[in-house]
Design a protein around this motif. Structure first.
Motif, PDB file in Angstrom:
ATOM      1  N   GLY A   7       0.774  -1.235   0.000  1.00 54.47           N
ATOM      2  CA  GLY A   7       0.000   0.000   0.000  1.00 54.47           C
ATOM      3  C   GLY A   7       0.807   1.288   0.000  1.00 54.47           C
ATOM      4  O   GLY A   7       0.566   2.175  -0.823  1.00 54.47           O
ATOM      5  N   PRO A   8       1.810   1.440   0.900  1.00 53.82           N
ATOM      6  CA  PRO A   8       2.549   2.706   0.945  1.00 53.82           C
ATOM      7  C   PRO A   8       3.307   3.038  -0.338  1.00 53.82           C
ATOM      8  O   PRO A   8       3.698   4.196  -0.533  1.00 53.82           O
ATOM      9  CB  PRO A   8       3.530   2.480   2.114  1.00 53.82           C
ATOM     10  N   PHE A   9       3.528   2.051  -1.207  1.00 51.72           N
ATOM     11  CA  PHE A   9       4.285   2.296  -2.438  1.00 51.72           C
ATOM     12  C   PHE A   9       3.388   2.603  -3.637  1.00 51.72           C
ATOM     13  O   PHE A   9       3.893   2.869  -4.725  1.00 51.72           O
ATOM     14  CB  PHE A   9       5.163   1.077  -2.760  1.00 51.72           C
ATOM     15  N   THR A  15       1.964   9.058   1.738  1.00 53.20           N
ATOM     16  CA  THR A  15       2.544   8.573   2.994  1.00 53.20           C
ATOM     17  C   THR A  15       2.945   9.719   3.927  1.00 53.20           C
ATOM     18  O   THR A  15       3.145   9.507   5.116  1.00 53.20           O
ATOM     19  CB  THR A  15       3.777   7.699   2.714  1.00 53.20           C
ATOM     20  N   VAL A  16       3.078  10.920   3.391  1.00 46.86           N
ATOM     21  CA  VAL A  16       3.410  12.079   4.225  1.00 46.86           C
ATOM     22  C   VAL A  16       2.197  12.538   5.021  1.00 46.86           C
ATOM     23  O   VAL A  16       2.324  13.149   6.080  1.00 46.86           O
ATOM     24  CB  VAL A  16       3.943  13.229   3.347  1.00 46.86           C
ATOM     25  N   LEU A  17       1.003  12.231   4.496  1.00 49.68           N
ATOM     26  CA  LEU A  17      -0.269  12.626   5.115  1.00 49.68           C
ATOM     27  C   LEU A  17      -0.332  14.138   5.306  1.00 49.68           C
ATOM     28  O   LEU A  17      -0.518  14.661   6.405  1.00 49.68           O
ATOM     29  CB  LEU A  17      -0.472  11.902   6.444  1.00 49.68           C
ATOM     30  N   GLU A  18      -0.180  14.835   4.186  1.00 50.67           N
ATOM     31  CA  GLU A  18      -0.188  16.290   4.195  1.00 50.67           C
ATOM     32  C   GLU A  18      -1.592  16.817   4.524  1.00 50.67           C
ATOM     33  O   GLU A  18      -2.588  16.365   3.961  1.00 50.67           O
ATOM     34  CB  GLU A  18       0.250  16.813   2.828  1.00 50.67           C
ATOM     35  N   ARG A  46     -10.890  15.625   9.113  1.00 49.97           N
ATOM     36  CA  ARG A  46     -11.075  17.035   9.448  1.00 49.97           C
ATOM     37  C   ARG A  46      -9.820  17.870   9.221  1.00 49.97           C
ATOM     38  O   ARG A  46      -9.877  19.085   9.137  1.00 49.97           O
ATOM     39  CB  ARG A  46     -11.528  17.159  10.896  1.00 49.97           C
ATOM     40  N   GLU A  47      -8.664  17.181   9.139  1.00 51.08           N
ATOM     41  CA  GLU A  47      -7.409  17.882   8.875  1.00 51.08           C
ATOM     42  C   GLU A  47      -7.142  18.025   7.381  1.00 51.08           C
ATOM     43  O   GLU A  47      -6.122  18.595   6.990  1.00 51.08           O
ATOM     44  CB  GLU A  47      -6.249  17.125   9.539  1.00 51.08           C
ATOM     45  N   GLY A  48      -8.018  17.452   6.555  1.00 50.13           N
ATOM     46  CA  GLY A  48      -7.821  17.514   5.114  1.00 50.13           C
ATOM     47  C   GLY A  48      -6.898  16.439   4.578  1.00 50.13           C
ATOM     48  O   GLY A  48      -6.484  16.494   3.415  1.00 50.13           O
ATOM     49  N   ARG A  49      -6.574  15.445   5.403  1.00 53.02           N
ATOM     50  CA  ARG A  49      -5.705  14.351   4.950  1.00 53.02           C
ATOM     51  C   ARG A  49      -6.532  13.307   4.204  1.00 53.02           C
ATOM     52  O   ARG A  49      -7.659  12.998   4.609  1.00 53.02           O
ATOM     53  CB  ARG A  49      -5.003  13.698   6.143  1.00 53.02           C
ATOM     54  N   ASP A  50      -5.971  12.772   3.141  1.00 54.72           N
ATOM     55  CA  ASP A  50      -6.658  11.750   2.360  1.00 54.72           C
ATOM     56  C   ASP A  50      -6.919  10.529   3.232  1.00 54.72           C
ATOM     57  O   ASP A  50      -5.982   9.911   3.753  1.00 54.72           O
ATOM     58  CB  ASP A  50      -5.798  11.364   1.153  1.00 54.72           C
ATOM     59  N   LEU A  51      -8.193  10.156   3.385  1.00 54.31           N
ATOM     60  CA  LEU A  51      -8.560   9.106   4.330  1.00 54.31           C
ATOM     61  C   LEU A  51      -8.062   7.744   3.881  1.00 54.31           C
ATOM     62  O   LEU A  51      -7.693   6.907   4.718  1.00 54.31           O
ATOM     63  CB  LEU A  51     -10.077   9.085   4.513  1.00 54.31           C
ATOM     64  N   LEU A  52      -8.048   7.484   2.578  1.00 55.78           N
ATOM     65  CA  LEU A  52      -7.508   6.219   2.083  1.00 55.78           C
ATOM     66  C   LEU A  52      -6.035   6.079   2.449  1.00 55.78           C
ATOM     67  O   LEU A  52      -5.594   5.017   2.889  1.00 55.78           O
ATOM     68  CB  LEU A  52      -7.680   6.134   0.568  1.00 55.78           C
ATOM     69  N   SER A  53      -5.280   7.160   2.319  1.00 55.32           N
ATOM     70  CA  SER A  53      -3.853   7.140   2.680  1.00 55.32           C
ATOM     71  C   SER A  53      -3.677   6.923   4.179  1.00 55.32           C
ATOM     72  O   SER A  53      -2.781   6.187   4.613  1.00 55.32           O
ATOM     73  CB  SER A  53      -3.182   8.450   2.261  1.00 55.32           C
ATOM     74  N   VAL A  54      -4.530   7.558   4.985  1.00 54.54           N
ATOM     75  CA  VAL A  54      -4.457   7.395   6.436  1.00 54.54           C
ATOM     76  C   VAL A  54      -4.691   5.939   6.817  1.00 54.54           C
ATOM     77  O   VAL A  54      -3.978   5.369   7.663  1.00 54.54           O
ATOM     78  CB  VAL A  54      -5.479   8.316   7.134  1.00 54.54           C
TER      79      VAL A  54
END
Length: 279
Positions: A7-9, A15-18, A46-54
């Protein structure tokens, strides 16, 4: 496992979860959370981070936590079960007492009580203590199951013959008990992985985080915040979004439910496989 390793690749995983709380569009300004779309398949938190990436990033922490609890639990339970095969002696007293104490309450209640003790809430090694506590809560139940399994094996003519000819206890454990109990042991282990995944999910709903720290907000006040992206704590942090932004708690809950079902179905599949081999 695939999500954890691969997944992370994947190119669409951040992966930075900006964090992107504010986005400027042609229609004006939009603020997080953003609902599922082509850009964010699972939406954002709520922080605007992509939930799939999280969820993908948190898969490793989730599996590590579940496996760590299960391995420690079965390690302790197996030692006690082997030392109390005859169902008597100090090891048997410890095992039965352990089982009676923690079987008096639902597992989730015992976990909540112990993890909320001040000595563990503010402990710098809370993550390690949480694994130990969640492992030990059901050591009695697992140990009793293994003890009954070993006791049944001990009464077979095969093992009785080994005892008669003077086989050492170590050889009995490694050549007689463990190989014969291994199929059921593997099945119970995977079923317990499902139980553990469900337990940490329940703890997440109650906002009891496995990894957390106390953050000072101002003089005389502060709050406890989560420091991990494991799926259970993601679920706990999103309780207030059930009605406003349903996708934030829904997808972590879906990932956790998928893990629970996978472990249970895999365990039952192994049970049928071993029974087929025996027949």
């Amino acid at each position: 496992m695939m999500v954890t390793l691969v997944g992370p690749f994947l190119p669409f995983i951040d992966t930075v979860l900006e964090s992107k709380r504010v986005v400027f569009t042609s229609d004006g300004i939009e603020t997080a959370p953003f609902e599922p779309s082509d850009k964010h398949i699972f939406g954002t938190d709520r922080e605007g981070r992509d939930l799939l990436s999280v969820i993908v990033v948190g898969a490793k922490d989730t599996l590590f936590l579940i496996l760590g609890i299960a391995l420690l639990r079965y390690g302790i339970a197996m030692v006690l079960a082997l030392l109390s095969i005859n169902k008597k002696g100090p090891a048997n007293w410890i095992l039965q007492g352990w089982h009676q104490v923690f079987s008096a309450l639902p597992v989730i209640f015992s976990a909540i009580i112990l993890l909320n003790l001040p000595i563990f809430v503010f402990n710098d090694n809370r993550f390690i203590w949480a694994i130990i506590i969640l492992s030990c809560i059901e050591v009695g139940r697992v140990g009793t199951v293994l003890q009954n399994q070993f006791y049944r094996i001990k009464r077979t003519p095969y093992v009785e013959a080994g005892i008669t000819v003077g086989v050492s206890p170590f050889t009995l454990f490694t050549k007689y008990y463990i190989p014969n109990a291994l199929p059921e042991l593997i099945v119970q282990f995977f079923l317990d992985l499902g139980r553990i995944a469900l337990l940490i999910g329940q703890l997440g709903i109650f906002s009891i985080f496995i990894t957390q720290q106390f953050v000072q907000l101002s003089y005389g006040s502060g709050e406890i915040v989560n420091t991990s992206f494991n799926w259970a704590t993601l679920l706990g942090e999103a309780r207030g979004d059930v009605l406003r932004s349903f996708w934030i708690p829904f997808f972590p809950a879906l990932a956790l439910a998928f893990a629970v079902l996978t472990f249970n179905i895999f365990g039952e599949g192994l049970r049928k496989h071993f029974h087929r081999l025996e027949s």
